[in-house]
Motif scaffolding. Structure first.
Motif, mmCIF file in Angstrom:
data_model
loop_
_atom_site.group_PDB
_atom_site.id
_atom_site.type_symbol
_atom_site.label_atom_id
_atom_site.label_comp_id
_atom_site.label_asym_id
_atom_site.label_seq_id
_atom_site.Cartn_x
_atom_site.Cartn_y
_atom_site.Cartn_z
ATOM 1 N N GLY B 171 -0.426 2.823 -0.691
ATOM 2 C CA GLY B 171 -0.031 3.391 0.589
ATOM 3 C C GLY B 171 1.409 3.069 0.904
ATOM 4 N N ALA B 172 2.238 4.104 0.959
ATOM 5 C CA ALA B 172 3.667 3.897 1.224
ATOM 6 C C ALA B 172 4.011 4.276 2.651
ATOM 7 C CB ALA B 172 4.512 4.688 0.226
ATOM 8 N N GLY B 173 3.118 3.902 3.578
ATOM 9 C CA GLY B 173 3.411 4.058 4.994
ATOM 10 C C GLY B 173 4.174 2.842 5.489
ATOM 11 N N PRO B 174 4.242 2.675 6.804
ATOM 12 C CA PRO B 174 5.041 1.565 7.340
ATOM 13 C C PRO B 174 4.618 0.206 6.781
ATOM 14 C CG PRO B 174 4.055 2.888 9.121
ATOM 15 C CD PRO B 174 3.653 3.519 7.845
ATOM 16 N N ALA B 175 3.316 -0.067 6.755
ATOM 17 C CA ALA B 175 2.853 -1.371 6.273
ATOM 18 C C ALA B 175 3.084 -1.520 4.774
ATOM 19 C CB ALA B 175 1.375 -1.543 6.599
ATOM 20 N N GLY B 176 2.834 -0.455 4.027
ATOM 21 C CA GLY B 176 2.994 -0.525 2.574
ATOM 22 C C GLY B 176 4.446 -0.708 2.177
ATOM 23 N N LEU B 177 5.335 0.023 2.837
ATOM 24 C CA LEU B 177 6.762 -0.124 2.531
ATOM 25 C C LEU B 177 7.225 -1.554 2.831
ATOM 26 C CD1 LEU B 177 8.086 3.233 4.053
ATOM 27 C CD2 LEU B 177 8.062 2.644 1.626
ATOM 28 N N ALA B 178 6.818 -2.049 3.999
ATOM 29 C CA ALA B 178 7.233 -3.398 4.383
ATOM 30 C C ALA B 178 6.650 -4.434 3.423
ATOM 31 C CB ALA B 178 6.792 -3.683 5.813
ATOM 32 N N LEU B 192 4.282 0.671 -6.092
ATOM 33 C CA LEU B 192 3.938 1.228 -4.779
ATOM 34 C C LEU B 192 3.491 2.667 -4.990
ATOM 35 C CD1 LEU B 192 3.997 1.211 -1.646
ATOM 36 C CD2 LEU B 192 6.449 1.658 -1.778
ATOM 37 N N VAL B 193 2.244 2.955 -4.642
ATOM 38 C CA VAL B 193 1.743 4.314 -4.865
ATOM 39 C C VAL B 193 1.316 4.943 -3.542
ATOM 40 C CG1 VAL B 193 0.943 3.752 -7.188
ATOM 41 C CG2 VAL B 193 -0.670 3.614 -5.295
ATOM 42 N N ASP B 194 1.438 6.248 -3.493
ATOM 43 C CA ASP B 194 0.978 6.986 -2.319
ATOM 44 C C ASP B 194 0.440 8.323 -2.789
ATOM 45 O OD1 ASP B 194 1.656 6.730 0.963
ATOM 46 O OD2 ASP B 194 1.051 8.704 0.212
ATOM 47 N N GLU B 195 -0.673 8.718 -2.193
ATOM 48 C CA GLU B 195 -1.292 9.976 -2.625
ATOM 49 C C GLU B 195 -0.485 11.200 -2.209
ATOM 50 O OE1 GLU B 195 -4.961 11.001 -0.564
ATOM 51 O OE2 GLU B 195 -4.515 9.449 0.900
ATOM 52 N N GLN B 196 0.342 11.039 -1.188
ATOM 53 C CA GLN B 196 1.135 12.170 -0.714
ATOM 54 C C GLN B 196 2.364 12.371 -1.602
ATOM 55 O OE1 GLN B 196 0.198 14.229 1.590
ATOM 56 N NE2 GLN B 196 -1.636 13.056 2.100
ATOM 57 N N PRO B 197 2.937 13.560 -1.578
ATOM 58 C CA PRO B 197 4.100 13.797 -2.453
ATOM 59 C C PRO B 197 5.356 13.069 -1.987
ATOM 60 C CG PRO B 197 3.589 15.766 -1.171
ATOM 61 C CD PRO B 197 2.491 14.798 -0.915
ATOM 62 N N HIS B 198 5.344 12.550 -0.750
ATOM 63 C CA HIS B 198 6.509 11.838 -0.234
ATOM 64 C C HIS B 198 6.049 10.524 0.385
ATOM 65 C CE1 HIS B 198 9.009 15.468 -0.651
ATOM 66 N NE2 HIS B 198 7.930 16.116 -0.245
ATOM 67 N N PRO B 199 6.902 9.498 0.328
ATOM 68 C CA PRO B 199 6.521 8.233 0.960
ATOM 69 C C PRO B 199 6.684 8.318 2.470
ATOM 70 C CG PRO B 199 8.730 8.064 0.030
ATOM 71 C CD PRO B 199 8.217 9.428 -0.331
ATOM 72 N N GLY B 200 6.107 7.349 3.141
ATOM 73 C CA GLY B 200 6.300 7.281 4.589
ATOM 74 C C GLY B 200 5.015 7.267 5.384
ATOM 75 N N ALA B 262 -2.470 -8.578 -8.286
ATOM 76 C CA ALA B 262 -2.937 -8.599 -6.898
ATOM 77 C C ALA B 262 -2.801 -7.189 -6.337
ATOM 78 C CB ALA B 262 -2.121 -9.588 -6.072
ATOM 79 N N MET B 263 -3.493 -6.945 -5.224
ATOM 80 C CA MET B 263 -3.450 -5.598 -4.651
ATOM 81 C C MET B 263 -3.325 -5.694 -3.131
ATOM 82 S SD MET B 263 -6.004 -2.347 -5.160
ATOM 83 C CE MET B 263 -7.511 -3.128 -4.631
ATOM 84 N N LEU B 264 -2.437 -4.906 -2.605
ATOM 85 C CA LEU B 264 -2.267 -4.801 -1.155
ATOM 86 C C LEU B 264 -2.695 -3.393 -0.742
ATOM 87 C CD1 LEU B 264 -1.254 -5.360 1.683
ATOM 88 C CD2 LEU B 264 1.082 -5.136 0.872
ATOM 89 N N VAL B 265 -3.728 -3.347 0.077
ATOM 90 C CA VAL B 265 -4.240 -2.055 0.544
ATOM 91 C C VAL B 265 -3.615 -1.761 1.900
ATOM 92 C CG1 VAL B 265 -6.310 -0.804 1.244
ATOM 93 C CG2 VAL B 265 -6.380 -2.325 -0.742
ATOM 94 N N ALA B 266 -2.751 -0.780 1.927
ATOM 95 C CA ALA B 266 -2.087 -0.375 3.170
ATOM 96 C C ALA B 266 -2.274 1.127 3.307
ATOM 97 C CB ALA B 266 -0.609 -0.752 3.117
ATOM 98 N N THR B 267 -3.522 1.496 3.290
ATOM 99 C CA THR B 267 -3.878 2.908 3.150
ATOM 100 C C THR B 267 -4.080 3.608 4.478
ATOM 101 O OG1 THR B 267 -6.052 1.966 2.726
ATOM 102 C CG2 THR B 267 -4.892 2.861 0.859
ATOM 103 N N GLY B 268 -3.911 2.870 5.583
ATOM 104 C CA GLY B 268 -4.024 3.527 6.871
ATOM 105 C C GLY B 268 -5.452 3.888 7.218
ATOM 106 N N CYS B 269 -5.575 4.949 7.983
ATOM 107 C CA CYS B 269 -6.882 5.354 8.503
ATOM 108 C C CYS B 269 -7.089 6.853 8.330
ATOM 109 C CB CYS B 269 -6.956 5.045 10.003
ATOM 110 S SG CYS B 269 -7.110 3.312 10.395
ATOM 111 N N PHE B 270 -8.354 7.219 8.360
ATOM 112 C CA PHE B 270 -8.707 8.635 8.475
ATOM 113 C C PHE B 270 -8.950 8.902 9.955
ATOM 114 C CE2 PHE B 270 -11.027 7.205 4.550
ATOM 115 C CZ PHE B 270 -10.114 7.694 3.637
#
Lengths: 229, 967
Positions: B171-178, B192-200, B262-270
Motif C-alpha cells: 500500500g503506497a498511500g500516506p501510511a505506506g509511503l511514510a 513498496l507495492v500498490d495495486e493501483q497504477p499510481h502511488p498515493g 518483514a511486512m508492513l500492511v498499509a492497505t487502507g480500507c474498503f
C-alpha cells in the motif's frame, strides 16, 4: 588397467549444446585443445556486453577428484586448495578449483591455462585414496546488467547477497547446478555448471528468458577478446 | 452525453492519447489511463453489467476493483472487471452473464421470480427426483454465472519471478509511503507495492482538494523515488501471504514470489455501502467511487446527488462533488448529532442542505431500473430504524454512500495477525500481530491524514527495530480522537424488498433473516448457506455488514460473532500467471541430435528422451522395430544406452559395500570381470539390477536402470553412511556417453577402433576393459543383454558423438544400423531378460522373478536378506514365466498388464509382450500362478476389448538358451 589419458583430438569433443550453437551460425575455434563458439551469426555488432549475455564455455577442460587424500594430492600438485566448503581459488595460469565437499574438488581450466588437463593426465583413473570424478559439465556464463533478472526468473536464491568466489548449489529452472558468482568486465556474472544431459534443456530456457530481457547469446570471443588462437 | 470534465490536477488519464474501444457492440472513445467503467460513465453509460442471480442492472459502484457485477469478456480473456480493465485501442468487450445483450438480457425476467428463489433454494428444491438433477444443474448454470472459458485459446506464457527484500510495504498511500521512507532511512531494503497504477492511495482522490496534503504527498513521493533502498512497484497486488513472509505479488505481466523479512500492511480500507431499498442500481455508489471518478478520471459522477453520510469523509465527498459542479441536493447524515467538525459549516456555506438523523429508505428507479430518479429520505428513530411515515422524496440521479469503512487486512490475517472490533472506530483493529508483521494507517484505525502518516512512520521504524537496524525510541501510535468513521449499523430494513447486502451473490437483508430463522447463527455457517462473501469480490463490500446483521440477530457483539477466514488471493489471479513459465527439465544424451537427424522417433523414458525406433520410409512402426532387431541378430546394431545409471564405487571397502547392497558376491570377483547384480530393499523387493564391473581391486563400475539410477545412487549414499564403510561413490551417469554395439559382426566393427585385444580369450564374455575407442578413453564391457556378441562402450560425454559416428562409419561394411529402445526390448525379451520396473512391481522379490540364482550362497548379510529368508520359507503366489503365441492366429493380442484368467479367476498378468519377434511369433513375459506355470501349459488372457487370447507357457530364454551367440 590404466590406459594413456591423452584426450581425444579436440575436434572429437563437442559441447552438449553444439547443435543449438551450430543453428546460430557458430564460428568455431580450437583453443588450447578445446573448441569454442567464438562468435555467433546474430550477435549484435560491437564489443559491448548486452543487457544479458549468455555464453557457452563447455569446452573448458575439467577434472574432479574425490577421496580421503584428494586435498593432499592437489596441494602436492601445486594447487592452492580451498580450505572451506564451496570456496574457490584460482588455478595457476588460469581457471579455478572449487571445494565441492569435504573430500571432493572440482577443477576447470580458464580460457588460458591447462592445469586441470595436466592434472587429469597425471591422475589417470585415480591414485591411492584419490579417485577421478568424471566431469563433463556444461559450463554456461551469464553476465550483463540484467543477469540478476535472469536468475530471478529461474532460481529462488537472492544472488544480490551472494559472495563472489563461493559456489552455490541450487536449482536453475529446475536443474541442479553449481553456480559461481563472479565479475567479468565490471559486470555481475554467473558461471553455471551442470550435468551435460540437462544442458540442451536449460540452454533453451535461458535463451528464451535472456532474449525476453533484451539480452543475447554471445560467443566466447565477446567476453574474452584476448582468446588465444 | 459527455460527462468528462476539464483537466484536473492529478488526473490519471492522458488526454493526449485518445483510445477507441467497443462495449456491447457500441463504439466509444476514452483516454489512455481510463478503465472501462470510467470511460463508459464518461459517456453516461450507467448500465454496465447484470447481477448474478436476478440479472438486475448494475453500474459503477466502488471503482476500486471490487465491482463484481461489471465483468466483461473479449472472446479470449474472460471475467475482467470493468473498474480494473484499462481501455486500449481496439478493445472489444461484452458483458458476461447475459442472454441477448446487456440491455435486452432475457434473463432479467428472473427478478420476477425472486420470491421463489430465497437463499439456499437450490439446496431444497432440486435434490429430488435425483434423475432430474442434471437438467436442473444445466439450467442453473445457464441462468446464473460468470464468463465463459475458452479452452481452445493458446496458452499464454508468463514469467515467474523471485524477489527479495527486507521489508515489504503493501500500500503506497500516506501510511505506506511514510513507513517505507522511515524503514529505508534505517538501511532496510524496502519493496513498496500498490495495486493501483499510481502511488498515493487515498491522497489521490480523498485529499486532492487539500493543498497541504498534496504538498506532503509530493514530498513523500519524491523521497521514495530518490531513495536507493526503496523499489516502488505500482499495478502490483500482494495476492497472498504464506509462511515466513513468502508473498505472492501479481502484476499484469507476471507472478513474483517474494521472500521478505518483514511486512508492513498499509492497505487502507474498503468503503462499505449502506443497505437500503434498491441500493444496487446504477447511480448508487460509494462516495469514494464518486471521488475516484471525479479526481482520477475527471468524470462528473452525477448531475444532482444525495449523499448519505455517517462520517467526515461523506462531507468531504459532498464538498468535492459540489466543487466539480454536482448539485448536492442534501446530505442525509445517519448521526442524530450530525458532523462535529467544521466540515458541516463548510457544507452549509456551500448551500448544501444537511438532514441530520436521516437515512435513505429507497433509491427510486427510473423505468428499466438502469438509472435512479430520486432518493426517498427518511428520518431515523433513536434505535436506528426508519420512521417510514415521514418519507421525503428528493429528485436526484445519484446517491453517494459514505457510512463507514472496513480494514483491508486479509493479507495480515493470512500472515497470522488477529483482529478485534474497536468501538471507538467501529471497525476491526489488530489485537495481536506475529513477529515481523506491522499494520498502519487506516487499516490500523488511524483516519486523520496526519495520524496515518505518523502511524506509517512508527510502523516503518518498528520494522527497522525488528530487523536490528534501529535502536532508538519508537514513537507511540497516535490514537483516533474524532467520532467513529464507521456507522455501527448502516442497514435499513424495508421488508421484503431489495435491500442488498452482497451484490456479488444478490443477497438481500431478508436472506440473512431467513437463514438465521433456519438456525444458521454462526458466521461461518451463514457464509456457506447464504454464500455471502463467496462471490468474485470475496466479501470486501459485504462481509462487514453481514457480520453486523448476524450480530444483531443473535443479540451478540461483533467480537462475539467473529469474522470469516481470509484466504488468498486478494483479487482473482489469471491461471496463466499461476502457471507461469513451465520448467520441465529434460535429459538428453550426447547423441540426441544424431538420433533426430537420422529419423528417430523419440520417446520419453523418465526424464530422458530416447529413440524409440528409427523411421524407414514405407515401413510401419512395428516393421521398423522388427527390422532393427533382425539386423542385430544377423549383422550388427548400435544403440544409445547413455541413459543407464553409471556409478563408480571406490575405496578399500568397495567390494564389501557392494556385497551389502546387492544380493550377490563381489569380494572374490576378479579384476576385469563383471557380474549381474540384483539389489533389494529391506523387505526383499527388487529395486534395481545391473552389471557390476571390477576395474581394480578398490574400484567398481556399476550400471543401473535409466529411471532408477538417481534414487539408487542416493540409496547407496545413505547406506554408505549407515554402514560406515571406507567407500567413495561417484555418480557419472550424465557425464558418460554409452552405447551398445551388438551382433555377430560387432567384434569386427570394434576391432579397428580400439587398442584393446578383442580376441575371445583376451576379452571373454562378461569381461571388462579400460581401453581407448576411437581415441577416447573408454570402459568396454562384454555384455549380452540383447543375446548377441556385444560390447557396451562408455566414454566421456563430450566424445560420445565422435565415438558413435566412428563406430557407425566402421560398421558400414557390416550393415550396421542403429536400433532403438523398442528393438532392444524385443531382443532382451527373446533372451528372457527382465526389466526392473516393467517385469517387476513394488512387491516382486527375487524368487518370483526367477533371479534367485543371483543371491549369493551363505552370505551373512545383504539388504533385504532377512526378509528373503522368511519369503523363501513360503510358497510362491506367482512366478515370472514366458508365454508363446501361435504365429498364425486371429483375434487381438493382449497388451502389457492384460490379465490371465483361469476358471473365472485372475491368475496372472502380462508384464511384457512383443507382437512380432525374430522368432516368427509373438512372445510375452507374465506373472502366473505357479501351479499353472509348467512349460507347455495353456493359458487364456483377457484382451483390452474383452475378448480372449490363448498362449502357451514357454521356457525362457526363448532365444539361444545356451547363450552360445553372446560368447
Amino acid at each position: 588397467m590404466n590406459v594413456a589419458m591423452n584426450p581425444a583430438p579436440a575436434a572429437a569433443r563437442r559441447s552438449p549444446i553444439h547443435d543449438a550453437l551450430e543453428a546460430r551460425g557458430a564460428e568455431w575455434r580450437d583453443v588450447n585443445g578445446t573448441t569454442f563458439a567464438v562468435r555467433l551469426r546474430d550477435e549484435p555488432a560491437g564489443d559491448d556486453i548486452p543487457a544479458a549475455a549468455l555464453c557457452d564455455l563447455s569446452g573448458l577442460n575439467q577434472l574432479g577428484v574425490k577421496g580421503p587424500d584428494a586435498a593432499n594430492w592437489l596441494s602436492t600438485a601445486g594447487v592452492d586448495v580451498p580450505a572451506d566448503l564451496y570456496e574457490s581459488r584460482p588455478l595457476p595460469s588460469g581457471g579455478r578449483v572449487v571445494r565441492f565437499g569435504a573430500h571432493e574438488f572440482f577443477l576447470e581450466d580458464g580460457i588460458a591455462g591447462s592445469k586441470a588437463s595436466e592434472l587429469s593426465e597425471q591422475l589417470g583413473f585415480g591414485a591411492e585414496q584419490v579417485y577421478r570424478v568424471e566431469h563433463q559439465d556444461a559450463t554456461f556464463l551469464l553476465t550483463g546488467p540484467r543477469s540478476l533478472d535472469v536468475m530471478a526468473q529461474t532460481c529462488g536464491i537472492d544472488f544480490r547477497e551472494a559472495n563472489g568466489g563461493r559456489a552455490i548449489f541450487t536449482r536453475v529452472a529446475g536443474v541442479s547446478c553449481a553456480l559461481l558468482p563472479e565479475t567479468i568486465a565490471d559486470q555481475q556474472a554467473f558461471r553455471l555448471w551442470l550435468d551435460p544431459s540437462y544442458a540442451p534443456y536449460l540452454w533453451e530456457e535461458l535463451v528464451v528468458i535472456v532474449e525476453s530481457l533484451g539480452g543475447h547469446v554471445v560467443g566466447a570471443g565477446r567476453l574474452f577478446p584476448d582468446l588465444p588462437a | 452525453m459527455d460527462r468528462r470534465l476539464p483537466p484536473r490536477e492529478g488526473e490519471w488519464i492522458d488526454r493526449s492519447q485518445p483510445v477507441e474501444f467497443r462495449f456491447e457492440g457500441q463504439s466509444l472513445a476514452g483516454f489512455a489511463g481510463d478503465v472501462l467503467s470510467s470511460a463508459l460513465w464518461a459517456h453516461d453509460v450507467r448500465l454496465q453489467g447484470r447481477s448474478f442471480k436476478y440479472h438486475r442492472p448494475r453500474g459503477l459502484y466502488s471503482l476500486a476493483g471490487h465491482d463484481a457485477n461489471v465483468i466483461v469478456e473479449d472472446g479470449r480473456r474472460t471475467n475482467m472487471r470493468g473498474d480494473l480493465l484499462p481501455i486500449t485501442d481496439g478493445l472489444d468487450v461484452y458483458s458476461v452473464n447475459t442472454s441477448g445483450g446487456l440491455q435486452r438480457d432475457r434473463w432479467r425476467i428472473m427478478e420476477r421470480f425472486d420470491r421463489f428463489l430465497p437463499v439456499g433454494f437450490y439446496y431444497k428444491a432440486f435434490h429430488t427426483p435425483r434423475w432430474l438433477f442434471p437438467h436442473y444443474e444445466n439450467q442453473m448454470r445457464q441462468v446464473a454465472g460468470l464468463g465463459r472459458v475458452h479452452p481452445g485459446n493458446a496458452a499464454v506464457e508468463t514469467p515467474k519471478d523471485y524477489a527479495f527484500c527486507d521489508l515489504l510495504v503493501v500500500g503506497a498511500g500516506p501510511a505506506g509511503l511514510a513507513g517505507a521512507i522511515a524503514a529505508a532511512e534505517q538501511g532496510l531494503k524496502v519493496l513498496l507495492v500498490d495495486e493501483q497504477p499510481h502511488p498515493g492511495g487515498s491522497l489521490n482522490w480523498q485529499w486532492s482538494g487539500n493543498p497541504a496534503a498534496q504538498e506532503q504527498f509530493g514530498g513523500m513521493l519524491e523521497q521514495v523515488r530518490a531513495h536507493d533502498n526503496i523499489e516502488l512497484r505500482c499495478g502490483t497486488q500482494a495476492a497472498g501471504a504464506y509462511n515466513d513472509y513468502w508473498i505472492a505479488l501479481v502484476d499484469d505481466r507476471r507472478l513474483t514470489k517474494l521472500r521478505a523479512k518483514a511486512m508492513l500492511v498499509a492497505t487502507g480500507c474498503f468503503e462499505q455501502p449502506a443497505v437500503f431499498q434498491n441500493n444496487d442500481l446504477p447511480g448508487v455508489m460509494l462516495a469514494s467511487a464518486a471521488q475516484r471518478l471525479l479526481q482520477l478520471y475527471a468524470v462528473k459522477p452525477f448531475d444532482r446527488a444525495v449523499v448519505v453520510a455517517a462520517n467526515s469523509d461523506g462531507y468531504r465527498a459532498a464538498l468535492d462533488l459540489h466543487g466539480a459542479g454536482v448539485e448536492i441536493a442534501a446530505i442525509a447524515d445517519l448521526r442524530h448529532d450530525g458532523e462535529p467538525t467544521g466540515l458541516a459549516q463548510n457544507a452549509a456555506d456551500a448551500g448544501i442542505e444537511i438532514l441530520a438523523g436521516c437515512a435513505i429508505a429507497e433509491a427510486v428507479p427510473s423505468g428499466g431500473k438502469a438509472r435512479i430518479q430520486a432518493a426517498a429520505v427518511c428520518p431515523l428513530e433513536k434505535d436506528g430504524s426508519l420512521r417510514t411515515g415521514s418519507l421525503r422524496r428528493i429528485e436526484c440521479d445519484g446517491i453517494a454512500m459514505s457510512v463507514g469503512w472496513s480494514p483491508n487486512v486479509g493479507l495480515a490475517y493470512q500472515a497470522g495477525g488477529r483482529f478485534r472490533y474497536a468501538e471507538h472506530v467501529a471497525q476491526l483493529v489488530p489485537s495481536s500481530l506475529p513477529d515481523g508483521l506491522f499494520v498502519s494507517g487506516r487499516a490500523n484505525g488511524r483516519f486523520e491524514l496526519h495520524d496515518q502518516i505518523a502511524d506509517g512512520r512508527r510502523a516503518g521504524l518498528c520494522a527497522a527495530a525488528h530487523l536490528g537496524r534501529f535502536d532508538g525510541n519508537l514513537p507511540d501510535s497516535p490514537q483516533h480522537q474524532a467520532s467513529p468513521p464507521s456507522h455501527p449499523y448502516p442497514i435499513f430494513s424495508n421488508n421484503g424488498k431489495k435491500n442488498f447486502v452482497d451484490l456479488d451473490e444478490d443477497l438481500h437483508l431478508a436472506d440473512f433473516k431467513n437463514a438465521h430463522q433456519e438456525g444458521y447463527d454462526n458466521i461461518e455457517l451463514v457464509k456457506r448457506f447464504t454464500t455471502v462473501g463467496m462471490g468474485p469480490s470475496q466479501g470486501k463490500l459485504s462481509n462487514s455488514n453481514a457480520i453486523r446483521i448476524l450480530a444483531r440477530l443473535n443479540g451478540a457483539s461483533i467480537n462475539e460473532t467473529g469474522t470469516t477466514t481470509s484466504r488468498p488471493f486478494y483479487q482473482p489471479v489469471r491461471i496463466s500467471h499461476l502457471a507461469g513459465r513451465r520448467f520441465h527439465p529434460q535429459r538428453r544424451t550426447p547423441l540426441d541430435g544424431w538420433h533426430r537427424q537420422h529419423g528417430a522417433e523419440m520417446m520419453h523414458a523418465g526424464a530422458w528422451m530416447r529413440p524409440e525406433f528409427y523411421t524407414t520410409s514405407g515401413s510401419t512402426r512395428d516393421e521398423c522395430i522388427l527390422a532393427e532387431a533382425k539386423n542385430v541378430r544377423e549383422h550388427v546394431g548400435l544403440i544409445d544406452v547413455g541413459t543407464l545409471g553409471k556409478i563408480l564405487v571406490c575405496g578399500p571397502d568397495a567390494a564389501r559395500f557392494l556385497e551389502h547392497i546387492y544380493t550377490g558376491r563381489f569380494e572374490k570377483q576378479k579384476v576385469g570381470r563383471l557380474r549381474y547384480g540384483v539389489a533389494c530393499d529391506e523387505t526383499g523387493v527388487i529395486i534395481e539390477d545391473g552389471v557390476i564391473a571390477r576395474l581394480a581391486e578398490d574400484r567398481f563400475y556399476v550400471s543401473a536402470t535409466s529411471s532408477g539410477a538417481a534414487v539408487f545412487y542416493r540409496e547407496m549414499q545413505r547406506w554408505a553412511l549407515i554402514f560406515g564403510m571406507k567407500v567413495t561413490l561417484i555418480n557419472a551417469t550424465g557425464h558418460l556417453a554409452a552405447m551398445n554395439l551388438a551382433g555377430p559382426k560387432s567384434r569386427e566393427v570394434l576391432a579397428g577402433l580400439t587398442d584393446a585385444d578383442l580376441s575371445p580369450d583376451a576379452f571373454p564374455y562378461v569381461g571388462v576393459k579400460e581401453a581407448t575407442v576411437a581415441g577416447a578413453r573408454a570402459i568396454v564391457m562384454r555384455v549380452g543383454f540383447v543375446g548377441e556378441l556385444g560390447y557396451e562402450i562408455h566414454v566421456p560425454a563430450s566424445q560420445g558423438w565422435h565415438v558413435w559416428t566412428s563406430l557407425m562409419e566402421a560398421g558400414r561394411p557390416h550393415n550396421i544400423r542403429p536400433f532403438g529402445v523398442e528393438a532392444q526390448r524385443l531382443l532382451r525379451l527373446e533372451k528372457g531378460h527382465l526389466i526392473v520396473g516393467q517385469d517387476t512391481d513394488a512387491l516382486t522379490h527375487p524368487f518370483e522373478a526367477d533371479v534367485a540364482w543371483a543371491i549369493g550362497k551363505d552370505k551373512p548379510f545383504f539388504i533385504g536378506s532377512r526378509s528373503l529368508d522368511i519369503v523363501k520359507q513360503q510358497s510362491l503366489d506367482r512366478k515370472l514365466v514366458g508365454l508363446s503365441f501361435p504365429a498364425h492366429r486371429s483375434g487381438p493380442l493382449p497388451q502389457e498388464c492384460c490379465l490371465i484368467i483361469h476358471e473365472g479367476e485372475i491368475v496372472g498378468r502380462i508384464t511384457s509382450i512383443a507382437p512380432a519377434s525374430t522368432l516368427g511369433h509373438p512372445i510375452a513375459m507374465a506373472f502366473l500362478r505357479p501351479d499353472l506355470a509348467n512349460v507347455g501349459a495353456k493359458v487364456t488372457i483377457r484382451t483390452t476389448d474383452g475378448r480372449t487370447a490363448d498362449a502357451e507357457v514357454a521356457a525362457m530364454p526363448f532365444y539361444d538358451p545356451d547363450g552360445a551367440r553372446q560368447k
